[in-house]
Design an enzyme around this catalytic site. Sequence first.
Site, PDB file in Angstrom:
ATOM      1  N   ARG A 194      62.330  91.112  40.235  1.00  0.00           N
ATOM      2  CA  ARG A 194      63.321  92.060  41.102  1.00  0.00           C
ATOM      3  C   ARG A 194      63.681  93.295  40.127  1.00  0.00           C
ATOM      4  O   ARG A 194      63.864  94.475  40.607  1.00  0.00           O
ATOM      5  CB  ARG A 194      64.288  91.272  41.622  1.00  0.00           C
TER       6      ARG A 194
ATOM      7  N   HIS B  98      71.410  87.548  41.853  1.00  0.00           N
ATOM      8  CA  HIS B  98      70.190  87.340  42.922  1.00  0.00           C
ATOM      9  C   HIS B  98      69.054  87.598  42.045  1.00  0.00           C
ATOM     10  O   HIS B  98      68.256  88.574  42.140  1.00  0.00           O
ATOM     11  CB  HIS B  98      70.173  88.060  44.159  1.00  0.00           C
TER      12      HIS B  98
ATOM     13  N   ASP C 171      69.635  82.989  49.329  1.00  0.00           N
ATOM     14  CA  ASP C 171      69.508  81.718  48.202  1.00  0.00           C
ATOM     15  C   ASP C 171      70.153  80.422  48.518  1.00  0.00           C
ATOM     16  O   ASP C 171      69.319  79.342  48.138  1.00  0.00           O
ATOM     17  CB  ASP C 171      69.807  82.117  46.877  1.00  0.00           C
TER      18      ASP C 171
HETATM   19  N1  LIG Z   1      68.687  90.834  48.476  1.00  0.00           N
HETATM   20  C1  LIG Z   1      67.814  90.066  48.986  1.00  0.00           C
HETATM   21  O1  LIG Z   1      67.991  88.833  49.101  1.00  0.00           O
HETATM   22  C2  LIG Z   1      66.405  90.511  49.460  1.00  0.00           C
HETATM   23  C3  LIG Z   1      65.619  89.881  50.148  1.00  0.00           C
HETATM   24  C4  LIG Z   1      64.352  90.627  50.693  1.00  0.00           C
HETATM   25  C5  LIG Z   1      64.054  91.883  50.407  1.00  0.00           C
HETATM   26  N2  LIG Z   1      64.848  92.392  49.550  1.00  0.00           N
HETATM   27  C6  LIG Z   1      64.617  93.659  49.171  1.00  0.00           C
HETATM   28  O2  LIG Z   1      64.678  94.715  50.269  1.00  0.00           O
HETATM   29  C7  LIG Z   1      64.131  95.741  50.239  1.00  0.00           C
HETATM   30  C8  LIG Z   1      63.038  96.095  51.242  1.00  0.00           C
HETATM   31  O3  LIG Z   1      62.096  95.021  51.356  1.00  0.00           O
HETATM   32  P1  LIG Z   1      61.168  95.079  52.304  1.00  0.00           P
HETATM   33  O4  LIG Z   1      60.259  93.777  52.359  1.00  0.00           O
HETATM   34  O5  LIG Z   1      61.893  95.224  53.632  1.00  0.00           O
HETATM   35  O6  LIG Z   1      60.311  96.404  52.141  1.00  0.00           O
HETATM   36  P2  LIG Z   1      59.365  97.106  53.058  1.00  0.00           P
HETATM   37  O7  LIG Z   1      58.571  98.026  52.153  1.00  0.00           O
HETATM   38  O8  LIG Z   1      58.609  96.394  54.054  1.00  0.00           O
HETATM   39  O9  LIG Z   1      60.576  98.200  53.837  1.00  0.00           O
HETATM   40  C9  LIG Z   1      61.418  99.287  53.259  1.00  0.00           C
HETATM   41  C10 LIG Z   1      61.539 100.294  53.955  1.00  0.00           C
HETATM   42  O10 LIG Z   1      62.247 101.284  53.195  1.00  0.00           O
HETATM   43  C11 LIG Z   1      61.818 102.586  53.765  1.00  0.00           C
HETATM   44  N3  LIG Z   1      62.616 103.542  52.703  1.00  0.00           N
HETATM   45  C12 LIG Z   1      62.031 103.773  51.579  1.00  0.00           C
HETATM   46  N4  LIG Z   1      63.037 104.913  51.055  1.00  0.00           N
HETATM   47  C13 LIG Z   1      63.779 105.330  52.196  1.00  0.00           C
HETATM   48  C14 LIG Z   1      64.786 106.117  52.124  1.00  0.00           C
HETATM   49  N5  LIG Z   1      65.112 106.895  51.139  1.00  0.00           N
HETATM   50  N6  LIG Z   1      65.627 106.126  53.380  1.00  0.00           N
HETATM   51  C15 LIG Z   1      65.033 105.347  54.380  1.00  0.00           C
HETATM   52  N7  LIG Z   1      64.404 104.241  54.274  1.00  0.00           N
HETATM   53  C16 LIG Z   1      63.586 104.332  53.213  1.00  0.00           C
HETATM   54  C17 LIG Z   1      60.471 102.651  53.750  1.00  0.00           C
HETATM   55  O11 LIG Z   1      59.797 103.425  54.559  1.00  0.00           O
HETATM   56  C18 LIG Z   1      60.168 100.973  54.297  1.00  0.00           C
HETATM   57  O12 LIG Z   1      59.801 101.036  55.768  1.00  0.00           O
HETATM   58  C19 LIG Z   1      63.478  95.552  48.729  1.00  0.00           C
HETATM   59  O13 LIG Z   1      63.905  96.337  47.627  1.00  0.00           O
HETATM   60  C20 LIG Z   1      63.253  94.005  48.616  1.00  0.00           C
HETATM   61  O14 LIG Z   1      63.041  93.848  47.196  1.00  0.00           O
HETATM   62  C21 LIG Z   1      66.015  91.806  49.096  1.00  0.00           C
HETATM   63  O1  LIG Z   2      62.074  87.819  45.950  1.00  0.00           O
HETATM   64  C1  LIG Z   2      61.935  89.019  46.340  1.00  0.00           C
HETATM   65  O2  LIG Z   2      61.168  89.807  45.789  1.00  0.00           O
HETATM   66  C2  LIG Z   2      62.626  89.436  47.500  1.00  0.00           C
HETATM   67  C3  LIG Z   2      64.150  88.759  47.737  1.00  0.00           C
HETATM   68  O3  LIG Z   2      64.963  89.308  46.751  1.00  0.00           O
HETATM   69  C4  LIG Z   2      64.031  87.335  48.078  1.00  0.00           C
HETATM   70  O4  LIG Z   2      64.579  86.663  47.351  1.00  0.00           O
HETATM   71  O5  LIG Z   2      63.183  86.885  49.150  1.00  0.00           O
END
Ligand SMILES: NC(=O)c1ccc[n+]([C@@H]2O[C@H](COP(=O)([O-])OP(=O)(O)OC[C@H]3O[C@@H](n4cnc5c(N)ncnc54)[C@H](O)[C@@H]3O)[C@@H](O)[C@H]2O)c1
Ligand SMILES: O=C(O)C[C@H](O)C(=O)O
Length: 312
Positions: A88, A175, A148
Amino acid sequence: MKITVVGAGAVGATCADNIARKELAEELILLDIKEGFAEGKAIDMMQTAALLGFDTKITGVTNDYASTAGSEVVVITSGLPRKPGMTREELIGINAGIVKGVAENILKHSPDTIIIVVSNPMDTMNYLALKTSGLPKNRVIGMGGALDSSRFKYYLSQELGCSPADLNAMVIGGHGDTTMIPLINHATWNSIPVTQFLSKEQQEKVVASTMVGGATLTKLIGTSAWYAPGAGTAAMVESIVRDQKKLISSGVFLEGEYGQKDISLVVPVILGKNGAEKILDIKLSDTEQATFNKSADAVRNMNDVLYEMKLV
Ligand SMILES: NC(=O)c1ccc[n+]([C@@H]2O[C@H](COP(=O)([O-])OP(=O)(O)OC[C@H]3O[C@@H](n4cnc5c(N)ncnc54)[C@H](O)[C@@H]3O)[C@@H](O)[C@H]2O)c1
Ligand SMILES: O=C(O)C[C@H](O)C(=O)O
């Protein structure tokens, strides 16, 4: 109640769908930078209203922050997800700039909002959003512990052959694949310590599986998971907007709790109408505290990158 979800991708759209079905807001804005993407997903969700029976009004916009004005809660999911084999933390180069810009734009139109940061690397992105927004620390909260901890309950339920709903289990720390700390010695199966039912090897297996829960799915799916992340985020939104005072491990800014300051880490937090209303500074064993300190050091190293990038 008005809520905005920034990022209409896998996690953002799933989170928005959960929010709509639970009717956590009268008005839900889904914003993305990709032309028409949020608009299309919002209409698709609205076309489930007659089938699912919700009255939430979902509107998709392309980079139009004026439409987000007056949002009581804003969820930030904008940014790249990792690919198989990545950490990450490797996302920081791209996502830090995205999250900073989004936080600045959100604050122009919703100066009193509560921000929930999902984008990775979440601990550092939450720290960045706090520094960028200038909001009080209780109004900038990272989502990671909710997810988690749910994964922790899943792996425990698989090992115990029980219902995940009968389990109480929490993950704290960071995380990250190596920074999260599933608190196995605190986990219970309807008030009975799970350690009474699992061998040391089984406990270690559950902890290890939980820590790489995200990477396991990324390897299988080819991108990050979205169902449990979307649901975990919606659970935090629900506790806030319904003032439920739920205890959900969340990323929050520490000022001495757990022996740490000037850092965002995942700890037990009461979530209510004022956001992160209370941090529970629980007693950890010497081993747990030492592991927590190690996680904090790793997250602090990532935060230092923000200073090198001159983003804070
Ligand atoms: N904290 C957690 O537990 C957790 C869990 C899952 C995913 N994530 C993170 O969340 C983020 C999104 O994951 P995802 O699977 O939805 O990705 P994704 O690529 O499906 O969606 C991301 C979206 O953000 C948009 N985007 C990019 N730059 C932007 C901006 N400046 N303004 C507005 N929108 C913008 C993109 O167009 C895209 O549609 C990633 O960084 C991923 O690692 C975190
Ligand atoms: O693991 C990832 O890349 C996305 C998110 O942080 C998760 O835990 O699913």
